[in-house]
Write an enzyme that holds these catalytic residues in place. Structure first.
Site, PDB file in Angstrom:
ATOM      1  N   ILE A 178      38.871  29.069  38.700  1.00 31.85           N
ATOM      2  CA  ILE A 178      37.412  28.972  38.622  1.00 31.85           C
ATOM      3  C   ILE A 178      36.736  30.293  38.300  1.00 31.85           C
ATOM      4  O   ILE A 178      35.523  30.334  38.098  1.00 31.85           O
ATOM      5  CB  ILE A 178      36.815  28.397  39.923  1.00 31.85           C
ATOM      6  CG1 ILE A 178      37.218  29.233  41.138  1.00 31.85           C
ATOM      7  CG2 ILE A 178      37.181  26.953  40.100  1.00 31.85           C
ATOM      8  CD1 ILE A 178      36.587  28.748  42.441  1.00 31.85           C
ATOM      9  N   GLY A 194      37.165  42.027  38.993  1.00 32.77           N
ATOM     10  CA  GLY A 194      37.782  43.291  38.627  1.00 32.77           C
ATOM     11  C   GLY A 194      39.186  43.447  39.162  1.00 32.77           C
ATOM     12  O   GLY A 194      40.046  44.056  38.528  1.00 32.77           O
ATOM     13  N   ASP A 223      28.855  46.678  45.512  1.00 29.52           N
ATOM     14  CA  ASP A 223      28.868  45.951  44.235  1.00 29.52           C
ATOM     15  C   ASP A 223      27.927  44.752  44.309  1.00 29.52           C
ATOM     16  O   ASP A 223      28.272  43.645  43.921  1.00 29.52           O
ATOM     17  CB  ASP A 223      30.291  45.499  43.896  1.00 29.52           C
ATOM     18  CG  ASP A 223      30.419  45.080  42.422  1.00 29.52           C
ATOM     19  OD1 ASP A 223      29.625  45.564  41.598  1.00 29.52           O
ATOM     20  OD2 ASP A 223      31.294  44.266  42.108  1.00 29.52           O
ATOM     21  N   ALA A 235      40.803  40.614  41.121  1.00 32.63           N
ATOM     22  CA  ALA A 235      41.422  39.367  41.564  1.00 32.63           C
ATOM     23  C   ALA A 235      41.004  38.201  40.680  1.00 32.63           C
ATOM     24  O   ALA A 235      39.992  38.253  39.983  1.00 32.63           O
ATOM     25  CB  ALA A 235      41.036  39.082  43.016  1.00 32.63           C
ATOM     26  N   ASN A 236      41.826  37.146  40.721  1.00 30.73           N
ATOM     27  CA  ASN A 236      41.492  35.862  40.121  1.00 30.73           C
ATOM     28  C   ASN A 236      41.156  34.891  41.248  1.00 30.73           C
ATOM     29  O   ASN A 236      41.740  34.958  42.334  1.00 30.73           O
ATOM     30  CB  ASN A 236      42.667  35.317  39.305  1.00 30.73           C
ATOM     31  CG  ASN A 236      42.962  36.190  38.101  1.00 30.73           C
ATOM     32  OD1 ASN A 236      42.058  36.607  37.386  1.00 30.73           O
ATOM     33  ND2 ASN A 236      44.229  36.480  37.878  1.00 30.73           N
ATOM     34  N   VAL A 237      40.224  33.980  40.973  1.00 25.10           N
ATOM     35  CA  VAL A 237      39.768  33.048  42.002  1.00 25.10           C
ATOM     36  C   VAL A 237      40.120  31.629  41.574  1.00 25.10           C
ATOM     37  O   VAL A 237      39.902  31.237  40.420  1.00 25.10           O
ATOM     38  CB  VAL A 237      38.250  33.182  42.235  1.00 25.10           C
ATOM     39  CG1 VAL A 237      37.815  32.278  43.380  1.00 25.10           C
ATOM     40  CG2 VAL A 237      37.878  34.625  42.532  1.00 25.10           C
TER      41      VAL A 237
END
Length: 676
Positions: A17, A21, A134, A23-25
């Site tokens: 989904i 920067g 951030d 990680a992938n979710v």
């Protein structure tokens, strides 16, 4: 990572989904608790970076401490086959960046509602010594009820500490970068406040304040160019609201809000009528003028402090004297210099003698003069000893509350500390009772804003959380963190209030095709006051919904009335009954013309007439209505005289009836199209 893969034997990957920067979710499913979750997995290119791994784990664990309704909850942190992953709450919605892209600029009222939730969440993080670093709309999630959830707490810290730079990530974050970060300085809580000010600007205007072709050009604008005026583009926005943006995004951190709570309090009142005519905000650092200090000469210093400063003469140079000629007379410069310094030394000696004379005279005149010693912040016993040592006597002792001096310590004296007194004079002491205790009232059900103003004046730190409530009006207090009647010190007390957002609103479904049972279940689930009526319908099958009072897609809250009409099928026409009374005439048979010649003429004639008059007519009646068909015999009988019959008809409303009567096979009466 492929769909269907399981992590920890518990979390099943459903689909990808998003990416960040580091990680992938993925959307996942918790197989034990049967609920959707978001799974953030550290990217493969960081697997061998020990610092990134360690900080990812450490910061992820620290994020579990942030329990707040506006912060995405962290459920689990683990590792499998070298993959570091975090399991988080799944939010069915979108991020604030996409929301702004779709909706455009947001109204001031809705913007304040959104920012209040964001500020409340960031304030909790700052209290836990966690700086987000951030903050940007991409890290702020919003669902269809306008509820906010902030994500990526802790991960942003890990990203900054490992000095990892990703072009796409920087390009997305640089629009919210504080000037001190752009210069390479360390981020602080005020850096988060700067980013929050930029987010506030973007919500109100629909675009970021600074943009450029590269990340570097945007970063330079943050610390070189003033914040653009949002009122220049949208003059309908009040100055008081723009002032919140200007203060939050001040170039110098000292000019910004000290805390998120301060920004929240300012934002809560910026639309009040009394603030609409506010002057534009100007940073304090820009208002201060630069002072040029003029250096003092030796002579001025000597004159101003001749009793404390001694200017030593420079050593006399052992050089050949320079000869000068004036009016034919030779003068040696070296000799003049020696005479000058001798005069200065003589002058200083004279001043010292005069000062000594006056000091001796003054001391002899006021041999008994004393000054009140500094006994502030001493306990009473210590203050008494200090007074006695100074030759003074303790006078009256009184007590009063103080927010600055601890209990049982001296606040002040009378005469004042340093005042001139004589030996044996009395000195009164004022002893602190400490900070005056405040007795908390029961604030449940009261308007939050009025309570907030009252308690802030007393020195309390106030926290606010939100919750929908069908029992407490919007903006009123549901509960408080400290029980009524408790006595507390305002300066040391943080009081939390749970404030009602009013009834939670929902989106009405289109109930077309629902059965009565399904409608009742839906109304019960959302607390609707259901009324069901029935009606005939030629188009909707029996037992299904024909119409509903709350249209599909409209908003409603628990307790709203819902009227639903259920079909009972096509309407059946009514049966109409009526009758007709008909007289059936009897027709006698004709007399026989064939009489026998041999008989008595009179007798034969009498016999034939009698026989003909007694012959019956055969009657057959046919009838057509709702109960009979014309082809079937309704009634059959014989008559020997006129007969009156009544025919009873049953027809559907709008229909008609018919009948036919035959006498000896001949139709003697008929009618069709009969109605009531």
């Amino acid at each position: 990572m492929e769909a269907g893969k399981k992590l920890g034997g518990r979390y099943k990957i459903v689909r990808h989904i998003g990416s960040g920067g580091m990680a992938n979710v993925y959307l996942g499913h918790d197989l034990i608790l049967d609920r959707p979750v978001a799974i953030k997995v550290l990217r493969f290119d960081f697997r061998d970076n020990k610092d990134a791994l360690r900080r990812f784990q450490r910061e992820a664990l620290s994020a579990t401490q942030l329990i707040h309704p506006n912060i995405v909850g962290v459920y689990d942190v683990d590792e499998e086959d070298g993959l570091q992953y975090i399991v988080m709450e799944f939010i069915d919605g979108t991020d604030l960046k996409k929301y702004i892209d779709l909706q455009g600029r947001v109204s001031p009222e809705k913007t304040i509602h959104i920012m209040h939730q964001v500020l409340s969440a960031v304030a909790l993080a700052h209290k836990n010594r966690i700086i987000h670093r951030d903050i940007k709309p991409q890290n702020i999630l919003i669902d269809n009820q306008d509820r906010i959830k902030i994500t990526d707490f802790g991960i942003a810290v890990a990203l900054s500490e490992t000095s990892i730079t990703q072009t796409n990530t920087l390009l997305g974050s640089v629009h919210y970068l504080s000037p001190e970060q752009a210069r390479g300085s360390m981020a602080t809580s005020k850096s988060d406040i700067y980013a929050l000010g930029v987010v506030l600007y973007e919500l109100l205007s629909g675009s970021v304040p600074f943009d450029g072709e590269s990340a570097v050009s945007v970063a330079l604008k943050h610390f070189q160019e003033p914040m653009p005026s949002i009122r220049a583009i949208h003059p309908e926005i009040p100055q008081s609201l723009e002032n919140v943006i200007l203060k939050a995004t001040a170039k110098e951190p000292t000019d910004r809000y000290a805390t998120c709570e301060d920004m929240m309090a300012d934002l809560d009142t910026c639309l009040n009528p009394e603030r609409l005519g506010e002057a534009p905000f100007a940073p304090v650092s820009l208002l201060q003028e630069t002072k040029v200090l003029t250096p003092l000469s030796v002579e001025v210093v000597a004159k101003e402090d001749i009793s404390k400063t001694i200017v030593s003469p420079p050593p006399i140079a052992e050089t050949e004297p320079v000869q000068e000629y004036e009016s034919g007379r030779e003068t040696v410069v070296g000799q003049k210099k020696r005479k000058k310094w001798a005069f200065v030394l003589l002058f200083l000696l004279l001043i010292g003698l005069i000062a000594s004379f006056f000091l001796f005279f003054y001391n002899n005149q006021d041999a008994d003069a004393l000054t009140v010693p500094d006994v502030s912040n001493m306990d009473q016993a210590s203050a008494l000893r200090a007074l006695e040592d100074a030759g003074l006597v303790l006078g009256d002792v009184s007590e009063e509350y103080s927010d600055e001096i601890a209990a049982d310590l001296v606040i002040e004296t009378s005469p004042k500390i340093g005042a001139s007194v004589k030996t044996g004079d009395e000195v009164d002491l004022v002893i602190s009772l400490g900070e005056e205790l405040f007795t908390l009232l029961d604030y449940e059900g009261k308007e939050y804003e009025s309570v907030l103003d009252e308690l802030r004046k007393e020195g309390f730190t106030i926290e606010r959380t939100h919750e929908f409530s069908s029992e407490v009006a919007e903006g009123n207090i549901i509960s408080q963190s400290i029980e009524p009647g408790a006595q507390v010190k305002p300066s040391e007390t943080t009081l939390s209030f749970l404030v009602s957002d009013g009834n939670e609103s929902y989106t009405m479904r289109d109930l077309s095709g629902y059965t009565r049972k399904s409608v009742e279940d839906y109304a019960s689930q959302y607390g609707l006051a259901l009324t069901v009526t029935e009606a005939h319908s030629d188009a909707i099958a029996e037992g299904l919904v024909i119409s509903q009072s709350l249209a599909g897609g409209s908003a409603f809250v628990a307790g709203d009335a819902l009227n639903v009409v259920i079909s009972i099928g096509p309407e059946k026409p009514q049966v109409v009954t009526f009758s007709r009374t008909i007289t059936i005439p009897y027709l006698a048979a004709a007399a026989s013309d064939s009489a026998s010649e041999g008989n008595n003429g009179q007798d034969k004639e009498t016999t034939s007439a009698s026989s003909a008059s007694n012959k019956p007519n055969h009657i057959v009646i046919y009838m057509q209505d709702e109960d009979h068909a014309m082809g079937d015999v309704f009634r059959e009988f014989d008559i020997s005289a006129d007969e009156v019959v009544t025919l009873n008809f049953r027809i559907l409303e709008g229909g008609s009836a018919s009948y036919r009567i035959e006498r000896d096979g001949e139709v003697i009466s008929e009618a069709s199209g009969l109605t009531q």
